[in-house]
Enzyme design. Structure first.
Site, PDB file in Angstrom:
ATOM      1  N   HIS A 116      14.240   9.332  41.939  1.00 43.75           N
ATOM      2  CA  HIS A 116      13.688   8.982  43.303  1.00 43.75           C
ATOM      3  C   HIS A 116      12.820  10.326  43.935  1.00 43.75           C
ATOM      4  CE1 HIS A 116      16.220  11.447  46.138  1.00 43.75           C
ATOM      5  NE2 HIS A 116      17.031  11.347  45.236  1.00 43.75           N
ATOM      6  N   ASP A 118      11.710  10.070  47.326  1.00 44.18           N
ATOM      7  CA  ASP A 118      12.045  10.136  48.793  1.00 44.18           C
ATOM      8  C   ASP A 118      12.849  11.373  48.867  1.00 44.18           C
ATOM      9  OD1 ASP A 118      13.964   8.546  47.590  1.00 44.18           O
ATOM     10  OD2 ASP A 118      14.595   7.895  49.919  1.00 44.18           O
ATOM     11  N   GLU A 183      15.962   6.021  48.120  1.00 43.73           N
ATOM     12  CA  GLU A 183      17.260   6.276  47.749  1.00 43.73           C
ATOM     13  C   GLU A 183      17.988   6.676  48.887  1.00 43.73           C
ATOM     14  OE1 GLU A 183      20.504   8.681  46.254  1.00 43.73           O
ATOM     15  OE2 GLU A 183      18.634   9.481  47.304  1.00 43.73           O
ATOM     16  N   ASP A 212      19.933  12.989  39.079  1.00 43.55           N
ATOM     17  CA  ASP A 212      20.037  13.172  40.451  1.00 43.55           C
ATOM     18  C   ASP A 212      21.505  13.505  40.948  1.00 43.55           C
ATOM     19  OD1 ASP A 212      19.676  12.822  43.152  1.00 43.55           O
ATOM     20  OD2 ASP A 212      20.081  10.918  43.247  1.00 43.55           O
ATOM     21  N   THR A 346      33.311  15.371  84.189  1.00 45.21           N
ATOM     22  CA  THR A 346      34.595  14.630  84.344  1.00 45.21           C
ATOM     23  C   THR A 346      34.587  13.300  84.369  1.00 45.21           C
ATOM     24  OG1 THR A 346      34.474  14.968  86.786  1.00 45.21           O
ATOM     25  CG2 THR A 346      35.605  16.740  85.553  1.00 45.21           C
ATOM     26  N   HIS A 461      19.850  18.350  50.613  1.00 44.91           N
ATOM     27  CA  HIS A 461      20.123  17.810  51.854  1.00 44.91           C
ATOM     28  C   HIS A 461      20.244  18.816  52.881  1.00 44.91           C
ATOM     29  CE1 HIS A 461      21.317  13.318  50.694  1.00 44.91           C
ATOM     30  NE2 HIS A 461      20.563  13.923  49.665  1.00 44.91           N
TER      31      HIS A 461
END
Length: 469
Positions: A116, A118, A183, A212, A346, A461
Site C-alpha cells: 500500500h 497510503d 490500507e 508490510d 465540575t 505510524h
C-alpha cells in the site's frame, strides 16, 4: 540491502540459489543513490488516505505506482473503486487499486505482491525533527512518512526487478501486483475487488507475499501470524442534560460512574481478561510451537527501555512474546463525552462512551466474542441497579491470520535470508492486525507470507518514521 533480500527471494522461488549475488551486490551499491532519489519522489507525495483534503494526492500516488510498473515492462489495470461518503455527507472518490502483471510464462511460478502507498497523517508539529514529506538522510537512516510503511518496501520489489533487467537476468517467476491506497483507512472495497478478480486476474497465482511489517529486533525475520481485532464502544446515557455536581451530585445515578465500573470489570491488574469463556476457542500451546520461540532474538531490557517502562506483566521472553502474539488481550482506549481539557470543570456528563478493543487469536470468532462481551457487560450493569441506559456496539471485527511455516513459500523466504545475511530468520508473529493477510488467504486459498523489510525501530505510524539505507 532490502532490495537484495527481495532479489534473493525471487531467485529462491525458482530454486536458483547459486545465482551470482556478488554481481547483484555491486549493482545495488552502485545504484543506491538512484533508489534513494526514487524514494524521495514518492515520499514527497502526501498520500494520507485518512485526510479527505489530501485525497487527490493519494490518487496521484496510485497513478505514479502504475506508471512505475509500466516502465518495467509490466501491464497495469487502474481499477476504479467508486466513492466514499464522509460524515459530513460530502462525496469524494476512493483511490483506485493498481493491478499489475509482469511475465506470463506458463512454465514459471506466479507470485503476487501486495503493498500500500497510503500513509498515516504526519505534521512537523507532531514532533518530527524533519519535514515528514521531505526524505532526509541522517546517520544512514532515511526519515520520511511512508519510508518504512510501506513505500520503501514496495520500491524494494520494483528496484529488484529493475536490477534483474539491468543485469540481463531473466525473472525466475511471473509477478502480479496489487497495490492500494486505503490500507490505513480500512481498505474500502478491496475485499469485493479480490472476490471479483479471483477467477480471472488471480487465477494462476500460487504464492502471495506481503511486505508490510517489521523485524522484531536487528535480526531478519519472517512473519507467519497476526492477531485479529474487535473494537467495542460502550455508551451509558444518564440524565437528558449535563448537570452541575454541586447542585446534583449525590442525588443522581451518574453515567460516568457506571461506565468506569463497566470498564474496570473487563480486565484485572495482571492483564487477565475477566469475560467468561473468552479463552474457550484459543488453541492450546504445543511443545512444537514453543520451540519456535526459543531462537527468537528479543531483549526484554531493551524492550522496556524503548517503551519507557520499568516492569512488564510477564517476566520471561517467551511469556512476553506469547502474550504479545499468541494469546488474546484487552486494552481500554478512551472515554468520549467526559471533560478532558486543561483546568477544572465540575460537570456531570449526561452521556459518555467508553472505547476498548480485544485482540483475537486463531479460532476466535468476532461474532461469538461480541455476544460474550454483551452478555457479560449487561450482567455487570444489571447488578448495579441503575436506571441509566446501556448500549454496547461492536464497531469493527476481524479474525486472526495464521500461516504454515513449513510450506514452500516460507522455505524460499528462509533460504533467501540465509543467503543474504548468513543466518537463520526468526519466525515471528505480529500482535497487531493486518486484515489484508487473511483477506488474501481466504479469497485466493493460496499460501501467504509476510516478508518484513522495516526495522524494529523504524517508528511506523509515529513521528520520525525511518528506513535504514
Amino acid at each position: 540491502m532490502i532490495t537484495l533480500i527481495v532479489f534473493s527471494l525471487l531467485l529462491h522461488f525458482a530454486m536458483e540459489a547459486s545465482s551470482p549475488l556478488d554481481q547483484v551486490l555491486q549493482y545495488i551499491d552502485e545504484h543506491q543513490d538512484d533508489y534513494v532519489k526514487h524514494l524521495k519522489e514518492w515520499i514527497a507525495i502526501q498520500s494520507e488516505s485518512g485526510t479527505p483534503t489530501k485525497r487527490d494526492e493519494v490518487i496521484r500516488m496510485m497513478h505514479v505506482v502504475g506508471e512505475t510498473i509500466e516502465r518495467l515492462g509490466g501491464t497495469v489495470e487502474v481499477t476504479d473503486m467508486g466513492n466514499e461518503e464522509l460524515p459530513s455527507g460530502k462525496i469524494i472518490p476512493l483511490p483506485p487499486v493498481v493491478l499489475g502483471e509482469l511475465g506470463k510464462d506458463p512454465n514459471k511460478t506466479t507470485v503476487c505482491i501486495y503493498g500500500h502507498v497510503d500513509v498515516q497523517p504526519a505534521r512537523i508539529k507532531d514532533g518530527w525533527t524533519t519535514d515528514p514529506y521531505v526524505l532526509t538522510e541522517k546517520n544512514g537512516n532515511l526519515y520520511g512518512r511512508g519510508s518504512s510503511d510501506d513505500k520503501g518496501p514496495i520500491l524494494a520489489w520494483l528496484h529488484a526487478i529493475e536490477a534483474f533487467q539491468a543485469l540481463k537476468q531473466e525473472l525466475p517467476v511471473n509477478l502480479k501486483f496489487i497495490f492500494e491506497g486505503m490500507e490505513e483507512s480500512g481498505s474500502s472495497g478491496l475485499d469485493d475487488l479480490l472476490t471479483k478478480k479471483n477467477e480471472i486476474f488471480f487465477s494462476n497465482v500460487e504464492f502471495i507475499v506481503i511486505s508490510d511489517s517489521a523485524w522484531l529486533s536487528k535480526k531478519p525475520a519472517l512473519t507467519y501470524g497476526t492477531r485479529g481485532l474487535c473494537y467495542f464502544i460502550i455508551e451509558v446515557q444518564g440524565a437528558n442534560q449535563d448537570l452541575h455536581s454541586g447542585s446534583y451530585g449525590g442525588t443522581v445515578h451518574e453515567a460516568m460512574t457506571d461506565l468506569i465500573a463497566l470498564l474496570d470489570s473487563l480486565v484485572n491488574s495482571s492483564g487477565h481478561i475477566l469475560i467468561p469463556g473468552i479463552d474457550s476457542d484459543v488453541v492450546p500451546l504445543t511443545d512444537e510451537e514453543c520451540l519456535l520461540y526459543e531462537p527468537i532474538e528479543f531483549n526484554l531490557e531493551a524492550f522496556k527501555h524503548t517503551i519507557g517502562t520499568t516492569e512488564l506483566l510477564h517476566k520471561t521472553k517467551m511469556d512476553v512474546l506469547l502474550h504479545r502474539w499468541r494469546f488474546p488481550s484487552l486494552s481500554i482506549h478512551g472515554i468520549e463525552g467526559a471533560f478532558s481539557g486543561p483546568g477544572t470543570k465540575t460537570v456531570i456528563p449526561a452521556k459518555v462512551k467508553g472505547k476498548f478493543s480485544i485482540r483475537l487469536v486463531p479460532n476466535m470468532d468476532p461474532e461469538k466474542l461480541s455476544n460474550q462481551v454483551k452478555t457479560y457487560l449487561n450482567g455487570v450493569f444489571a447488578e448495579r441497579r441503575t436506571p441509566n441506559k446501556l448500549r454496547i456496539t461492536l464497531q469493527s471485527g476481524s479474525k486472526a491470520w495464521f500461516a504454515d511455516v513449513t510450506d514452500k513459500l516460507y522455505n524460499a523466504g528462509r533460504r533467501a535470508i540465509r543467503k543474504v545475511f548468513g543466518i537463520e530468520a526468526d519466525l515471528i508473529r505480529a500482535g497487531g492486525t493486518i486484515p489484508i493477510a487473511r483477506m488474501l488467504q481466504h479469497t485466493m486459498q493460496k499460501s501467504v507470507m509476510m516478508l518484513p523489510i522495516g526495522g524494529a525501530d523504524d517508528g511506523t505510524h509515529s513521528r520520525n518514521e525511518k528506513l535504514s539505507r
